[in-house]
Design a protein around this motif. Structure first.
Motif, short mmCIF file in Angstrom:
data_model
loop_
_atom_site.label_atom_id
_atom_site.label_comp_id
_atom_site.label_asym_id
_atom_site.label_seq_id
_atom_site.Cartn_x
_atom_site.Cartn_y
_atom_site.Cartn_z
N LYS A 1 75.82 10.46 42.21
CA LYS A 1 74.55 9.94 41.43
C LYS A 1 74.00 9.56 41.71
O LYS A 1 72.64 9.48 40.75
CB LYS A 1 75.58 8.92 41.22
CG LYS A 1 76.78 8.19 41.19
CD LYS A 1 77.34 8.67 39.63
CE LYS A 1 78.77 8.21 39.06
NZ LYS A 1 78.69 8.63 37.46
N ASP B 1 72.03 13.00 40.41
CA ASP B 1 71.47 13.00 39.26
C ASP B 1 70.73 12.05 38.64
O ASP B 1 69.79 12.77 37.71
CB ASP B 1 73.23 12.52 38.67
CG ASP B 1 72.74 12.94 36.81
OD1 ASP B 1 73.22 13.38 36.63
OD2 ASP B 1 73.48 11.32 36.00
N ARG C 1 67.30 13.84 39.36
CA ARG C 1 67.16 15.42 38.26
C ARG C 1 66.63 14.35 37.37
O ARG C 1 66.17 14.85 37.00
CB ARG C 1 68.66 15.55 38.24
CG ARG C 1 68.28 16.79 37.22
CD ARG C 1 69.72 17.54 36.80
NE ARG C 1 70.71 16.53 36.42
CZ ARG C 1 70.78 16.66 35.30
NH1 ARG C 1 70.51 16.59 34.34
NH2 ARG C 1 71.98 15.24 35.39
#
Length: 403
Positions: free
Chosen positions: A64, A67, A70
């Motif tokens: 998580k 992500d 990113r």
């Protein structure tokens, strides 16, 4: 969201951002997380992660956080791409083409404005500029960041490239009374405790490392070195036959301490400073600046195996959050104070035996050119010195618990 959860999310996302090569610092603000670095700050929603985080296993937390990192990196690049181009130099147009050029310029401006409006709808909105903070607020934030990082490493995570705000590295050196450096470093001594007064003037100047200390570390511009007493009043009273000083590294020097590419330089610097200050015992470790606990030990040195073991147990074990040493058992040993008592308890310890004890925790043992015994631990195992100190303390009959 509670503060511990926010700090854990910040530390995890900060670490993941390093893998995307995106500079800056992150902060959780309600149900959003913001990235502030070069260019305009950006913020994205955390969605359901606020409620999910405490329930997630470590593997899913890492996924998580990666992500979110990113998405922040993409948003940062998108906003950065909207920076206006440099203005072109004004050129006076010819009289014969004033009207055509004016029309073309107007059309270009309208097209550029429309293009940017379209792109701004697609790009994430930049968050408002970060408000100015006071020194107290910065210190509190650094403390929270450091504690979150500390919690991670004691949970088994590697040190990683997460934000290292709030950490300091320290080189603790102890000398028997009577040496010049020892007389300068005791509690209650005159306030003029300087690098020059303890023999380190060639390695430290105006709070900075010199090229004579290490050329690459000396190139760090935002680091600070301070020379402070190595015992507080209580510890000085317990070890009346010893004096101690501490070289405290903060800022860029503390970040370099955790850099695998720089760790060997720090270890070599510790040896160099110990020789210059005529230190008998030495320990190199890091800690949260606002906490007394010694974490992330890297290097421990003494003239013989018993002295090296003493440096490890005293500087790491006694100052662990859960002490590795039974103070009552230590006080019962013969000797004037804990340092002499530990050295006496380890008198029968040879280099091979000590090597096996620390080797079980990933440590290594060597001898330097002067014959001193040196224990080292890798940067990738920041808690190994603490766990090794427990094993060695039990070997010296002053440990807590059982093997």
């Amino acid at each position: 969201m509670d503060e511990p959860t926010a700090r854990e999310i910040e530390a995890a996302v900060q670490e993941a951002l390093g893998l995307f090569g995106t500079p800056g610092s992150v902060s959780v603000q309600g149900r959003q997380i913001a990235l502030r670095g070069r260019g305009a700050p950006v913020a994205i929603d955390l969605e359901q992660l606020v409620e999910q985080w405490p329930l997630l296993p470590q593997e899913l937390r890492v996924r998580k956080a990666s992500d979110i990192a990113r998405r922040l990196a993409q948003a940062h690049r998108a906003v950065s791409s909207l920076a206006p181009p440099a203005p072109a130099a004004r050129v006076r147009p010819s009289r014969h083409i004033v009207i055509p050029v004016g029309v073309i310029a107007l059309v270009a401006v309208v097209a550029l404005f429309a293009s940017r409006m379209l792109r701004s709808r697609e790009a994430p909105a930049a968050s408002p500029p970060a408000p100015e903070t006071t020194a107290g607020e910065d210190a509190a934030r650094n403390a929270r960041t450091c504690e979150a990082a500390r919690k991670r490493i004691y949970a088994g995570a590697s040190m990683g490239p997460f934000e290292l705000a709030g950490w300091v590295a320290e080189l603790w050196l102890a000398m028997p009374r009577g040496t010049a450096a020892a007389e300068a470093g005791g509690a209650g001594e005159p306030a003029a405790l300087t690098a020059e007064s303890v023999g380190l003037g060639a390695l430290i100047a105006q709070g900075k490392l010199t090229a004579g200390a290490d050329a690459e570390l000396a190139a760090i511009t935002d680091g600070l070195v301070e020379i402070v007493p190595g015992f507080d009043a209580e510890e000085a009273g317990r070890s009346p036959s010893w004096r101690a000083i501490t070289a405290r590294f903060s800022g860029g020097y503390a970040r370099a301490y955790f850099d695998p590419a720089q760790r060997a330089r720090f270890v070599a610097l510790a040896d160099r400073m110990t020789d210059a200050a005529t230190g008998a015992l030495g320990a190199l470790y890091a800690r949260c600046a606002h906490l007394p606990y010694h974490d992330a030990g890297a290097w421990f040195r003494g003239p013989d195996p018993a002295a090296a073991a003493t440096a490890l147990v005293y500087a790491s074990g006694l100052f662990a959050e859960m002490s590795a040493v039974d103070r009552g058992a230590l006080a019962a040993l013969p000797g004037v104070g804990p340092i002499d008592a530990l050295r006496g308890a380890g008198a029968a310890l040879d280099a091979a035996s000590l090597g096996r004890l620390v080797g079980a925790h990933g440590g290594g043992i060597t001898k330097d050119g002067a014959g001193a015994v040196v224990i080292t631990f890798p940067v990738g195992g920041p808690t190994r010195a603490t766990t090794a100190s427990r094993t060695v303390a039990r070997k010296l009959q002053v440990g807590v618990g059982q093997d």
